[in-house]
Design a protein around this motif. Sequence first.
Motif, PDB file in Angstrom:
ATOM      1  N   MET A   1      54.186  51.263  30.975  1.00 49.39           N
ATOM      2  CA  MET A   1      53.519  50.302  30.222  1.00 49.39           C
ATOM      3  C   MET A   1      53.185  48.953  31.724  1.00 49.39           C
ATOM      4  O   MET A   1      54.425  49.178  32.547  1.00 49.39           O
ATOM      5  CB  MET A   1      54.475  48.397  29.775  1.00 49.39           C
ATOM      6  N   GLU A   2      51.644  48.839  31.741  1.00 50.11           N
ATOM      7  CA  GLU A   2      50.978  48.083  32.799  1.00 50.11           C
ATOM      8  C   GLU A   2      51.488  46.539  32.841  1.00 50.11           C
ATOM      9  O   GLU A   2      51.835  46.154  32.167  1.00 50.11           O
ATOM     10  CB  GLU A   2      49.808  47.852  32.107  1.00 50.11           C
ATOM     11  N   GLU A   3      52.160  46.904  34.159  1.00 47.55           N
ATOM     12  CA  GLU A   3      52.304  45.027  34.851  1.00 47.55           C
ATOM     13  C   GLU A   3      50.801  43.954  34.546  1.00 47.55           C
ATOM     14  O   GLU A   3      49.748  44.567  34.721  1.00 47.55           O
ATOM     15  CB  GLU A   3      52.933  44.747  36.220  1.00 47.55           C
ATOM     16  N   PRO A   4      51.902  43.148  33.353  1.00 47.11           N
ATOM     17  CA  PRO A   4      50.074  42.087  33.767  1.00 47.11           C
ATOM     18  C   PRO A   4      49.998  41.400  34.536  1.00 47.11           C
ATOM     19  O   PRO A   4      50.486  41.502  35.964  1.00 47.11           O
ATOM     20  CB  PRO A   4      51.262  40.677  32.209  1.00 47.11           C
ATOM     21  N   VAL A  30      42.722  55.039  36.283  1.00 48.07           N
ATOM     22  CA  VAL A  30      42.030  55.021  37.406  1.00 48.07           C
ATOM     23  C   VAL A  30      41.110  53.285  37.862  1.00 48.07           C
ATOM     24  O   VAL A  30      41.014  53.815  38.844  1.00 48.07           O
ATOM     25  CB  VAL A  30      41.251  56.289  37.306  1.00 48.07           C
ATOM     26  N   SER A  31      41.227  52.471  37.259  1.00 43.96           N
ATOM     27  CA  SER A  31      41.133  51.623  37.730  1.00 43.96           C
ATOM     28  C   SER A  31      41.487  50.970  38.917  1.00 43.96           C
ATOM     29  O   SER A  31      41.176  50.314  39.652  1.00 43.96           O
ATOM     30  CB  SER A  31      41.114  50.002  36.439  1.00 43.96           C
ATOM     31  N   SER A  32      42.730  50.498  39.399  1.00 47.29           N
ATOM     32  CA  SER A  32      43.632  50.734  40.419  1.00 47.29           C
ATOM     33  C   SER A  32      42.607  51.245  42.277  1.00 47.29           C
ATOM     34  O   SER A  32      42.762  50.215  42.741  1.00 47.29           O
ATOM     35  CB  SER A  32      45.308  50.300  40.238  1.00 47.29           C
ATOM     36  N   ARG A  33      43.087  52.232  41.437  1.00 51.99           N
ATOM     37  CA  ARG A  33      41.825  53.307  42.480  1.00 51.99           C
ATOM     38  C   ARG A  33      40.322  52.946  42.428  1.00 51.99           C
ATOM     39  O   ARG A  33      40.141  52.771  44.092  1.00 51.99           O
ATOM     40  CB  ARG A  33      41.749  54.970  42.259  1.00 51.99           C
ATOM     41  N   ILE A  34      39.491  52.115  41.947  1.00 50.50           N
ATOM     42  CA  ILE A  34      38.855  51.999  41.958  1.00 50.50           C
ATOM     43  C   ILE A  34      38.604  51.017  42.503  1.00 50.50           C
ATOM     44  O   ILE A  34      37.544  50.015  43.333  1.00 50.50           O
ATOM     45  CB  ILE A  34      37.865  51.808  40.698  1.00 50.50           C
ATOM     46  N   ALA A  54      37.920  48.351  31.706  1.00 49.69           N
ATOM     47  CA  ALA A  54      38.989  47.848  32.634  1.00 49.69           C
ATOM     48  C   ALA A  54      38.728  47.987  33.664  1.00 49.69           C
ATOM     49  O   ALA A  54      40.087  47.268  34.302  1.00 49.69           O
ATOM     50  CB  ALA A  54      39.308  49.635  32.209  1.00 49.69           C
ATOM     51  N   VAL A  55      37.795  48.262  34.229  1.00 50.16           N
ATOM     52  CA  VAL A  55      37.818  48.125  35.773  1.00 50.16           C
ATOM     53  C   VAL A  55      37.213  46.452  36.079  1.00 50.16           C
ATOM     54  O   VAL A  55      37.110  45.660  36.966  1.00 50.16           O
ATOM     55  CB  VAL A  55      36.751  49.147  36.750  1.00 50.16           C
ATOM     56  N   PHE A  56      36.099  46.280  35.178  1.00 47.27           N
ATOM     57  CA  PHE A  56      35.848  44.664  35.175  1.00 47.27           C
ATOM     58  C   PHE A  56      37.146  43.561  35.273  1.00 47.27           C
ATOM     59  O   PHE A  56      37.349  42.614  36.019  1.00 47.27           O
ATOM     60  CB  PHE A  56      35.132  43.825  33.886  1.00 47.27           C
ATOM     61  N   LEU A  59      39.559  43.642  39.067  1.00 43.69           N
ATOM     62  CA  LEU A  59      38.694  43.425  39.592  1.00 43.69           C
ATOM     63  C   LEU A  59      38.285  41.813  39.209  1.00 43.69           C
ATOM     64  O   LEU A  59      38.752  40.964  40.264  1.00 43.69           O
ATOM     65  CB  LEU A  59      37.365  44.087  39.500  1.00 43.69           C
ATOM     66  N   ARG A  60      37.758  41.367  38.416  1.00 47.44           N
ATOM     67  CA  ARG A  60      38.118  40.054  38.611  1.00 47.44           C
ATOM     68  C   ARG A  60      36.674  39.419  39.284  1.00 47.44           C
ATOM     69  O   ARG A  60      36.874  38.324  39.842  1.00 47.44           O
ATOM     70  CB  ARG A  60      39.078  39.519  38.057  1.00 47.44           C
ATOM     71  N   PRO A  61      35.383  39.835  39.199  1.00 47.61           N
ATOM     72  CA  PRO A  61      34.636  39.504  39.974  1.00 47.61           C
ATOM     73  C   PRO A  61      34.678  37.857  39.823  1.00 47.61           C
ATOM     74  O   PRO A  61      34.023  37.883  38.942  1.00 47.61           O
ATOM     75  CB  PRO A  61      33.639  40.954  39.829  1.00 47.61           C
ATOM     76  N   ALA A  62      33.789  37.695  40.884  1.00 51.04           N
ATOM     77  CA  ALA A  62      32.855  36.344  40.683  1.00 51.04           C
ATOM     78  C   ALA A  62      31.541  36.096  40.247  1.00 51.04           C
ATOM     79  O   ALA A  62      31.295  35.454  39.648  1.00 51.04           O
ATOM     80  CB  ALA A  62      33.012  35.583  42.433  1.00 51.04           C
TER      81      ALA A  62
END
Length: 278
Positions: A1-4, A30-34, A54-56, A59-62
């Motif tokens: 299970m993914e860590e929050p 693959v989101s952590s790699r990206i 998933a990538v957004f 990443l949580r961009p500004a």
Amino acid sequence: MEEPIVINLKLNQITLPPPFLKWAGGKRWVSSRIVEMIAPLTGKYIEPFLGSGAVFFALRPAQALLSDINFELINAYNAIKINPENVLALLREHQAHHSKDYYYRIRSYKPSCMFHMAARFIYLNRTCWNGLYRVNRNGEFNVPVGTKSSVLMSTDNWFAISGILQSAKLVCGDFEDSIDVAEKGDLVFADPPYTVKHNLNGFIKYNDALFSWGDQIRLRDALVRAKLRGVRVIVTNAHHASIRELYQEHFLLESVTRASVLAGSSAHRGRFEELLIY
């Protein structure tokens, strides 16, 4: 299970759940790699094929521009961004009434309110077969009911998701429109629709129903234009000779391996190569 993932939202620490949608071809795996490839990001994050985002969310961009051609998908994100409490209340109603018969009644229901439409979309995504999104020629969702009955999950935090989405502009439209507004220093992450199961067997013919070869060429050309403007580009696509040939002149190519989950039983699932293009 993914860590929050723990984020700072205003003055409170809020645990951010994983993406709330199950999406065929989603890039959680693959989101952590990206994200490692992207960081640091000083410009705007642009994603023209949003899906589960998933990538957004990793990443949580500004600043972000998130788009997709799927109106109901974008509406669901907008509804959560505007009023997560309304969406949650409606999902609780769906949870209370869920059954096979109820599923098919809701599937045929055509709400006009953005919040009812969003809750219906999320409910169907979580209770249909394998979280698949598919419509018929009339644009009507036609995936049968699945085995999952949980509409609400312990990892849900609609208010945290709403907070993250405040930094994003959400647009329903063609991928080329979003890519063409990218400026120097921005990052475009493009994950077009494709299947890896037919990488070596009728790839172009099979995938044409998902995303035409003409669209693949149009996407490559838009990304090359962006690159020439000083935009950073990352693409995920099928590991197929035709795709490699399409991109190899302008970008670096890397093979990544993933497990397929879109099959009725584990016996028919396997591991497939995909391309990371940057």
